[in-house]
Design an enzyme around this catalytic site. Structure first.
Site, PDB file in Angstrom:
ATOM      1  N   ASP A   1       1.203  -1.793   0.185  1.00  0.00           N
ATOM      2  CA  ASP A   1      -0.276  -0.208  -0.075  1.00  0.00           C
ATOM      3  C   ASP A   1       1.174   1.103  -0.129  1.00  0.00           C
ATOM      4  O   ASP A   1       2.643   1.452  -0.276  1.00  0.00           O
ATOM      5  CB  ASP A   1      -0.796   0.271   1.229  1.00  0.00           C
TER       6      ASP A   1
ATOM      7  N   GLU B   1      -9.712  -1.788   5.454  1.00  0.00           N
ATOM      8  CA  GLU B   1     -10.704  -1.755   6.707  1.00  0.00           C
ATOM      9  C   GLU B   1     -11.580  -2.401   6.560  1.00  0.00           C
ATOM     10  O   GLU B   1     -11.520  -2.984   6.235  1.00  0.00           O
ATOM     11  CB  GLU B   1     -11.180  -0.462   6.956  1.00  0.00           C
TER      12      GLU B   1
ATOM     13  N   ASN C   1      -7.190  -2.639  14.490  1.00  0.00           N
ATOM     14  CA  ASN C   1      -8.888  -3.195  13.967  1.00  0.00           C
ATOM     15  C   ASN C   1      -9.303  -4.489  12.956  1.00  0.00           C
ATOM     16  O   ASN C   1      -9.636  -4.810  12.177  1.00  0.00           O
ATOM     17  CB  ASN C   1      -9.301  -1.883  13.250  1.00  0.00           C
TER      18      ASN C   1
ATOM     19  N   HIS D   1      -6.671  -5.098  10.235  1.00  0.00           N
ATOM     20  CA  HIS D   1      -7.143  -4.621   8.990  1.00  0.00           C
ATOM     21  C   HIS D   1      -5.781  -5.145   8.422  1.00  0.00           C
ATOM     22  O   HIS D   1      -4.258  -5.036   9.281  1.00  0.00           O
ATOM     23  CB  HIS D   1      -6.796  -2.799   8.481  1.00  0.00           C
TER      24      HIS D   1
END
Ligand code: PGA
Length: 247
Positions: free
Chosen positions: A67, A143, A136, A138
């Site tokens: 990313d 996400e 979280n 991801h």
């Protein structure tokens, strides 16, 4: 799934780097998917040591990073291209032309993402994808709520991720709000997946990834669908695991 619990960051670096080095030595033109963040730094340190002291050869290796922030040029110290150059690429004998990081400054994001996917396919797919995990759950910047079949695309970061990343920026306002990320579907096509996690903050996400239902609420839970996943995690990140994992 295989779960290797280690006692220190150094040990995590050595375990994961040994798996990567085996791949590099076994196959010319090994295609390695890499990740940024604090977690993989000990792995990159060990890969640099293996290159310098044990002749690990990166000259035929091809890299695809997961990313990049939209809006940060490669010269920006917080861009993921800058990170990779300074944590790994500049210290091993890799050809820069063989290192691929999404371009956060591209004017045509959609085409860029399609070309990124096509380039991975052209070299025969990713042999081993290294991943970190967000608090979280991801993976990459996929996400919670990301389609488990998603491909490389532009995404909006959640407030939680923006907050977590703000430790690297002078102000919260300067943290990019969007990124280009490989999709979960893209990640699942890698031959082998190497997940790294460290720190008590990751314990819930690690447990949800390994033992929770496969759900968009925890993108890393999609790894349960992959046949060759190894988690290399420190003890504090492993405290939520209740099952004994077998491959
Ligand atoms: P970290 O980030 O390695 O800096 O904890 C991991 C992630 O958010 O994917």
């Amino acid at each position: 799934m295989r779960v290797v619990v280690v006692k220190s960051l150094e040990e995590m670096g050595k375990e994961a780097a040994a798996i990567i080095a085996d791949g590099l030595r076994a196959k010319p033109h090994y295609v390695l998917g890499l990740a940024t963040g604090s977690t993989p730094i000990p792995v990159y340190k060990e890969l640099i040591r293996l290159h310098k002291e044990e002749d690990l050869d990166f000259s035929p290796t091809i890299i695809f990073n997961l990313d990049e922030y939209i809006g940060l040029p490669p010269t920006h110290e917080q861009s993921y291209r800058y990170f990779m150059d300074h944590e790994l690429f500049n210290y091993v004998n890799i050809a820069k032309a063989n290192t691929h990081v999404p371009d956060g400054m591209t004017e045509d994001i959609e085409t860029h993402c399609m070309v990124y996917e096509a380039t991975i396919e052209d070299v025969g797919g990713i042999d081993c994808q290294v991943l970190g995990i967000g608090n979280n759950g991801h993976i990459g910047f996929n996400e919670p709520g990301s389609s488990l079949a998603s491909r490389t695309r532009a995404v909006h970061l959640t407030d939680e991720t923006i907050q977590a990343n703000s430790r690297f920026f002078p102000t919260l306002d300067e943290v990019p709000k969007r990124a280009i990320t490989m999709g979960i579907g893209t990640i699942l096509e890698a031959e082998k997946i190497l997940m790294l996690a460290t720190g008590a903050k990751k314990a819930n996400a690690v447990a949800a990834a390994l033992e929770g239902p496969v759900t968009v609420k925890c993108p890393a839970s999609a790894l349960q669908l992959h046949p060759d996943v190894t988690f290399v995690i420190t003890e504090d990140a492993a405290t939520g695991i209740t099952l004994k994992f077998r491959s």
